[in-house]
Design a protein around this motif. Structure first.
Motif, PDB file in Angstrom:
ATOM      1  N   ALA A 221       5.949  42.733  81.913  1.00 39.32           N
ATOM      2  CA  ALA A 221       6.208  41.922  83.769  1.00 39.32           C
ATOM      3  C   ALA A 221       7.750  42.212  83.515  1.00 39.32           C
ATOM      4  CB  ALA A 221       5.168  41.405  84.393  1.00 39.32           C
ATOM      5  N   PHE A 222       9.024  41.971  83.462  1.00 35.25           N
ATOM      6  CA  PHE A 222       9.961  41.669  84.108  1.00 35.25           C
ATOM      7  C   PHE A 222      10.595  41.892  85.361  1.00 35.25           C
ATOM      8  CE2 PHE A 222       9.932  45.834  82.441  1.00 35.25           C
ATOM      9  CZ  PHE A 222      11.122  47.011  83.041  1.00 35.25           C
ATOM     10  N   LYS A 223      12.075  41.269  85.131  1.00 30.86           N
ATOM     11  CA  LYS A 223      13.010  41.155  86.372  1.00 30.86           C
ATOM     12  C   LYS A 223      13.931  42.061  85.381  1.00 30.86           C
ATOM     13  CE  LYS A 223      16.636  38.175  88.174  1.00 30.86           C
ATOM     14  NZ  LYS A 223      17.356  37.134  89.149  1.00 30.86           N
ATOM     15  N   GLY A 224      14.352  42.737  86.266  1.00 25.99           N
ATOM     16  CA  GLY A 224      15.913  43.587  85.976  1.00 25.99           C
ATOM     17  C   GLY A 224      16.691  43.669  87.227  1.00 25.99           C
ATOM     18  N   ASN A 225      17.985  43.952  86.585  1.00 29.71           N
ATOM     19  CA  ASN A 225      19.255  43.559  87.506  1.00 29.71           C
ATOM     20  C   ASN A 225      20.416  45.636  87.070  1.00 29.71           C
ATOM     21  OD1 ASN A 225      18.775  41.045  88.087  1.00 29.71           O
ATOM     22  ND2 ASN A 225      20.249  40.709  87.440  1.00 29.71           N
ATOM     23  N   TYR A 226      20.611  45.786  87.967  1.00 25.71           N
ATOM     24  CA  TYR A 226      21.465  47.035  87.982  1.00 25.71           C
ATOM     25  C   TYR A 226      22.067  47.181  89.518  1.00 25.71           C
ATOM     26  CZ  TYR A 226      18.262  48.008  91.544  1.00 25.71           C
ATOM     27  OH  TYR A 226      17.404  48.473  92.827  1.00 25.71           O
ATOM     28  N   PRO A 227      23.814  47.984  88.959  1.00 32.53           N
ATOM     29  CA  PRO A 227      24.067  48.378  89.795  1.00 32.53           C
ATOM     30  C   PRO A 227      24.007  49.458  90.677  1.00 32.53           C
ATOM     31  CG  PRO A 227      25.288  49.484  88.109  1.00 32.53           C
ATOM     32  CD  PRO A 227      24.139  48.861  87.589  1.00 32.53           C
ATOM     33  N   VAL A 228      24.695  49.387  91.630  1.00 30.92           N
ATOM     34  CA  VAL A 228      23.697  50.722  92.828  1.00 30.92           C
ATOM     35  C   VAL A 228      25.385  50.620  93.633  1.00 30.92           C
ATOM     36  CG1 VAL A 228      23.223  51.302  95.026  1.00 30.92           C
ATOM     37  CG2 VAL A 228      21.717  50.344  93.418  1.00 30.92           C
ATOM     38  N   ASN A 229      26.295  51.154  93.312  1.00 29.10           N
ATOM     39  CA  ASN A 229      27.632  52.084  93.637  1.00 29.10           C
ATOM     40  C   ASN A 229      28.656  50.742  94.195  1.00 29.10           C
ATOM     41  OD1 ASN A 229      27.685  54.006  94.880  1.00 29.10           O
ATOM     42  ND2 ASN A 229      25.930  53.653  96.683  1.00 29.10           N
ATOM     43  N   GLY A 230      28.510  49.959  92.651  1.00 30.14           N
ATOM     44  CA  GLY A 230      29.045  48.578  92.426  1.00 30.14           C
ATOM     45  C   GLY A 230      28.398  47.686  92.753  1.00 30.14           C
ATOM     46  N   VAL A 231      27.435  47.118  94.064  1.00 29.99           N
ATOM     47  CA  VAL A 231      26.938  45.939  93.689  1.00 29.99           C
ATOM     48  C   VAL A 231      25.393  46.084  93.370  1.00 29.99           C
ATOM     49  CG1 VAL A 231      25.930  44.781  95.983  1.00 29.99           C
ATOM     50  CG2 VAL A 231      28.074  47.199  96.358  1.00 29.99           C
ATOM     51  N   GLY A 232      25.668  44.916  92.731  1.00 26.32           N
ATOM     52  CA  GLY A 232      24.211  43.992  91.548  1.00 26.32           C
ATOM     53  C   GLY A 232      23.222  44.194  92.423  1.00 26.32           C
ATOM     54  N   LYS A 233      21.989  44.771  92.106  1.00 25.49           N
ATOM     55  CA  LYS A 233      20.895  44.785  92.569  1.00 25.49           C
ATOM     56  C   LYS A 233      20.132  44.522  91.729  1.00 25.49           C
ATOM     57  CE  LYS A 233      22.076  46.447  96.603  1.00 25.49           C
ATOM     58  NZ  LYS A 233      22.337  45.285  98.058  1.00 25.49           N
ATOM     59  N   THR A 234      18.862  43.585  92.172  1.00 27.19           N
ATOM     60  CA  THR A 234      17.737  42.712  91.126  1.00 27.19           C
ATOM     61  C   THR A 234      16.611  43.071  91.575  1.00 27.19           C
ATOM     62  OG1 THR A 234      17.136  41.135  89.442  1.00 27.19           O
ATOM     63  CG2 THR A 234      18.048  40.840  92.432  1.00 27.19           C
ATOM     64  N   GLY A 235      15.610  42.930  90.425  1.00 28.63           N
ATOM     65  CA  GLY A 235      14.346  43.063  91.105  1.00 28.63           C
ATOM     66  C   GLY A 235      13.312  43.310  90.278  1.00 28.63           C
ATOM     67  N   VAL A 236      11.594  43.407  90.221  1.00 25.29           N
ATOM     68  CA  VAL A 236      11.093  43.073  89.578  1.00 25.29           C
ATOM     69  C   VAL A 236      10.023  44.311  89.309  1.00 25.29           C
ATOM     70  CG1 VAL A 236      10.343  40.487  89.790  1.00 25.29           C
ATOM     71  CG2 VAL A 236       9.070  41.668  91.218  1.00 25.29           C
ATOM     72  N   TYR A 237       9.372  44.448  88.278  1.00 24.53           N
ATOM     73  CA  TYR A 237       9.016  45.409  87.243  1.00 24.53           C
ATOM     74  C   TYR A 237       7.422  45.301  86.740  1.00 24.53           C
ATOM     75  CZ  TYR A 237      13.615  46.516  89.483  1.00 24.53           C
ATOM     76  OH  TYR A 237      14.570  47.302  90.655  1.00 24.53           O
ATOM     77  N   TYR A 238       7.101  46.544  85.865  1.00 21.68           N
ATOM     78  CA  TYR A 238       5.843  46.569  85.152  1.00 21.68           C
ATOM     79  C   TYR A 238       6.167  48.097  83.859  1.00 21.68           C
ATOM     80  CZ  TYR A 238       2.317  48.852  87.294  1.00 21.68           C
ATOM     81  OH  TYR A 238       1.728  49.477  88.271  1.00 21.68           O
ATOM     82  N   ARG A 239       5.666  47.988  83.236  1.00 24.61           N
ATOM     83  CA  ARG A 239       5.737  49.015  82.141  1.00 24.61           C
ATOM     84  C   ARG A 239       4.509  48.828  81.223  1.00 24.61           C
ATOM     85  NH1 ARG A 239       8.756  51.998  77.747  1.00 24.61           N
ATOM     86  NH2 ARG A 239       7.766  54.027  77.660  1.00 24.61           N
ATOM     87  N   ASP A 240       3.053  49.929  81.757  1.00 28.17           N
ATOM     88  CA  ASP A 240       2.096  50.450  80.527  1.00 28.17           C
ATOM     89  C   ASP A 240       2.327  50.818  79.580  1.00 28.17           C
ATOM     90  OD1 ASP A 240      -0.025  48.896  83.005  1.00 28.17           O
ATOM     91  OD2 ASP A 240      -0.111  50.475  83.700  1.00 28.17           O
ATOM     92  N   LEU A 241       2.497  50.121  78.531  1.00 27.85           N
ATOM     93  CA  LEU A 241       2.567  50.456  77.130  1.00 27.85           C
ATOM     94  C   LEU A 241       1.596  51.669  76.625  1.00 27.85           C
ATOM     95  CD1 LEU A 241       4.908  47.930  76.620  1.00 27.85           C
ATOM     96  CD2 LEU A 241       5.146  50.554  76.915  1.00 27.85           C
ATOM     97  N   GLU A 242       2.040  52.392  75.627  1.00 32.05           N
ATOM     98  CA  GLU A 242       0.472  53.273  75.481  1.00 32.05           C
ATOM     99  C   GLU A 242       1.048  53.258  74.099  1.00 32.05           C
ATOM    100  OE1 GLU A 242      -1.399  56.958  78.360  1.00 32.05           O
ATOM    101  OE2 GLU A 242       1.197  57.453  77.775  1.00 32.05           O
ATOM    102  N   ASN A 243      -0.468  53.436  73.070  1.00 34.81           N
ATOM    103  CA  ASN A 243       0.163  53.904  71.317  1.00 34.81           C
ATOM    104  C   ASN A 243       0.151  54.891  71.418  1.00 34.81           C
ATOM    105  OD1 ASN A 243       0.250  53.357  68.876  1.00 34.81           O
ATOM    106  ND2 ASN A 243      -2.161  53.224  68.617  1.00 34.81           N
TER     107      ASN A 243
END
Length: 569
Positions: A221-243
């Protein structure tokens, strides 16, 4: 200033109260510690590297540990730390992430350092430069999660045959043994679209601020930042990993975590703050346990009027309904009806039932004048003095406290407050990237003054989460504020059992005899060094195991390490 005496108030343990004798006091020696500390690693230990042979440390040269961030621990007593050596010991300083199984008294194990190849995807043989935040560990398993910065890891060609290189940061973890990439700045690479920002297809994450969390053995589970049309956005996400490998048309990449996509919980693009028609303006790095995420989010990070601390299930649902645990504007427990939270801390501790956090209320402020450090990273010290030659002026709330919310009873309990118990829970640090370097903490921004509060909660001291009993450990300061500076402040890490009003217990304080924590914390003449600094983080208290970092004496001539104690029921 509060009137709390600096004593080991042992009522909760059924032991008579005894005062700590200050270092240098004549007469009786210091009282024995009520918490027995075990050294996880200290400045006398060699760092595990490819070239070091501890039995012959000078050929080739071995480096010893020198400085440490706050450690994390799980309920199995596996400790994970970010640590560094000094430079000049036969080459560049070593920066890395390490674990040690304290239940088995195992060796220090390297997870990664500057000589470690970044896991796949990596067709450029890039190695790590820096783990830029403290690492974390699953509460019930031995899976570690950490950020890592590095040079680009993937070379590929665009449709116009232009060569492109990508991937300079990511989240790395070891749920299946080998280190793998859990999240990466590779979302724009067609073969790795599962790394992309889910609400903005084709967009890679820019950075993963703060420290990622891990739960259920193989879910990050993590926080991620990213740009949309030059405007910075942020959110919280998760990812299930597999072997499973990462499938490619030419060749599968392994070891890897499969190709499950990132799942969005909440963001500043289109997620409404619960109960409002206002989009989140900011989110904070989450904590996770029992396949649930807890995070703080606000309309305005600097001056919030809406927002709070929220719980979300990690059940595969995108933007699931959020459960509000504590809200801006919510009643402060133990205060009059007009006392409402107007600030909440981002560093939330979560063990599956209990959520510990910092909160403030009221309009009263006190002014601080922060001075740059004289020790530490020379480039950062110089940059701080260049930016703030006369100090940095800021304010903190007069009314603030440490609290714990119980998911079971849905009640919020007071742990400690100002001014009744302490004078401040907010700490300041000049951190971040210095100009002209690729090293730094946090989110890759230029170094600046940042504030934080520190608390960790465990409801598993007695081995179960089925009752309302918890223990909360936190960092606090006592001192008289004079012209913006605390005069002879006393910092410490303290413990309280709840719910109820059990006595506050002292774990460690400045000026305490450092040899009570580490018998090796003595000077060249054998005299005990005083404790000068200490730290605890949100995952530093799991089960009945509590871990801290502590320094004794000065950075140049003193001693430091990571230490563990077991908290009795």
């Amino acid at each position: 200033m509060n009137t709390r005496k600096r004593q080991l108030a042992m009522t909760a343990l059924g032991v008579a109260t005894l005062a700590i004798t200050a270092v240098g006091t004549q007469g009786a020696p210091p009282a024995p510690p009520w918490f027995t500390w075990t050294t996880v690693v200290n400045n006398g230990d060699f760092m595990p590297t490819d070239s070091c042979v501890p039995t012959a440390p000078s050929t080739p040269p071995c480096r010893t540990f020198n400085s440490y961030n706050q450690p994390s621990v799980n309920a199995n007593q596996v400790v994970v730390i970010r640590a560094r050596s000094r430079g000049g010991q036969g080459g560049q300083a070593v920066h890395g992430v390490y674990t040690r199984d304290m239940a088995a008294a195992g060796p220090v194990v390297r997870i990664l350092d500057r000589s470690t190849l970044v896991p796949q995807p990596n067709n450029l043989d890039s190695t790590f430069i820096e783990p830029p935040s403290f690492p974390r560990i699953d509460i019930g398993m031995d899976t570690v999660a950490t950020r890592g910065n590095h040079q680009p890891v993937w070379r590929y060609f665009l449709d116009d045959v232009t060569e492109t290189r990508a991937g300079t940061t990511g989240v790395y973890t070891n749920p299946f043994g080998d280190l793998i990439a859990g999240a990466s700045k590779l979302g724009a690479v067609p073969d790795f679209s599962f790394f992309e920002v889910p609400e903005a297809p084709g967009t890679p994450f820019d950075v993963f601020p703060g420290a990622p969390a891990v739960t259920d053995g193989a879910t990050i589970a993590f926080k991620g930042n990213y740009p949309v049309n030059g405007v910075g956005k942020t959110g919280v996400y998760y990812r299930d990993l597999e072997n499973a490998p990462i499938p490619l048309s030419a060749d599968n990449l392994e070891p890897a975590g499969g190709s499950n996509p990132v799942v969005l919980i909440a963001n500043s693009l289109d997620t409404f703050i619960p109960g409002t028609r206002t989009i989140f303006g900011s989110t904070a790095p989450p904590s996770a346990a029992n396949r649930q995420m807890v995070f703080a989010g606000f309309d305005n990070e600097d001056k919030p009027t809406l927002g709070g601390i929220y719980l979300a299930p990690l059940n595969g649902t995108t933007q699931p309904p959020l459960r509000t645990l504590v809200a801006i504007g919510g009643q402060v427990p133990g205060e009059n009806s007009k006392a409402r939270f107007n600030r909440l801390g981002e560093g939330v501790s979560f063990d599956g039932r209990f959520v510990a956090f910092w909160g403030a209320w009221g309009t009263e402020k006190k002014t601080l004048v922060l001075q740059c450090r004289t020790e530490g990273n020379a480039d950062r010290v110089a940059f701080c003095n260049q930016q703030h030659p006369n100090g940095f002026i800021t304010t903190v709330p007069v009314n603030q406290g440490i609290f714990v919310h119980d998911l079971g009873t849905r009640q919020t309990q007071v742990v400690a407050k100002t001014p009744a118990d302490y004078d401040d829970f907010v700490y300041w640090n000049f951190s971040g990237r210095t100009p002209g370097t690729g090293e730094g903490d946090d989110d890759g921004e230029l170094a600046r003054w940042r504030s934080a509060s520190f608390v960790a909660v465990s409801g598993l001291v007695d081995g179960t989460l089925t009752d309302a009993t918890f223990h909360a450990a936190f960092k606090a300061r006592t001192g008289i504020l004079m012209s913006g500076t605390y005069a002879e402040p006393v910092d410490g890490i303290y413990l309280r059992e709840g719910p109820g009003k059990a006595s506050l217990l002292t774990l460690v304080e400045t000026d305490m005899d450092g040899s009570l924590i580490d018998p090796e914390a003595v000077d060249d003449l054998g005299a005990a060094l005083p404790v000068t600094e200490m730290g605890i983080e949100r995952d530093g208290f799991r089960g009945n195991s509590l871990v801290i970092n502590a320094s004794m004496g000065t950075e140049e001539t003193g001693w430091a390490g990571i230490y563990l104690t077991e908290v009795p029921e």
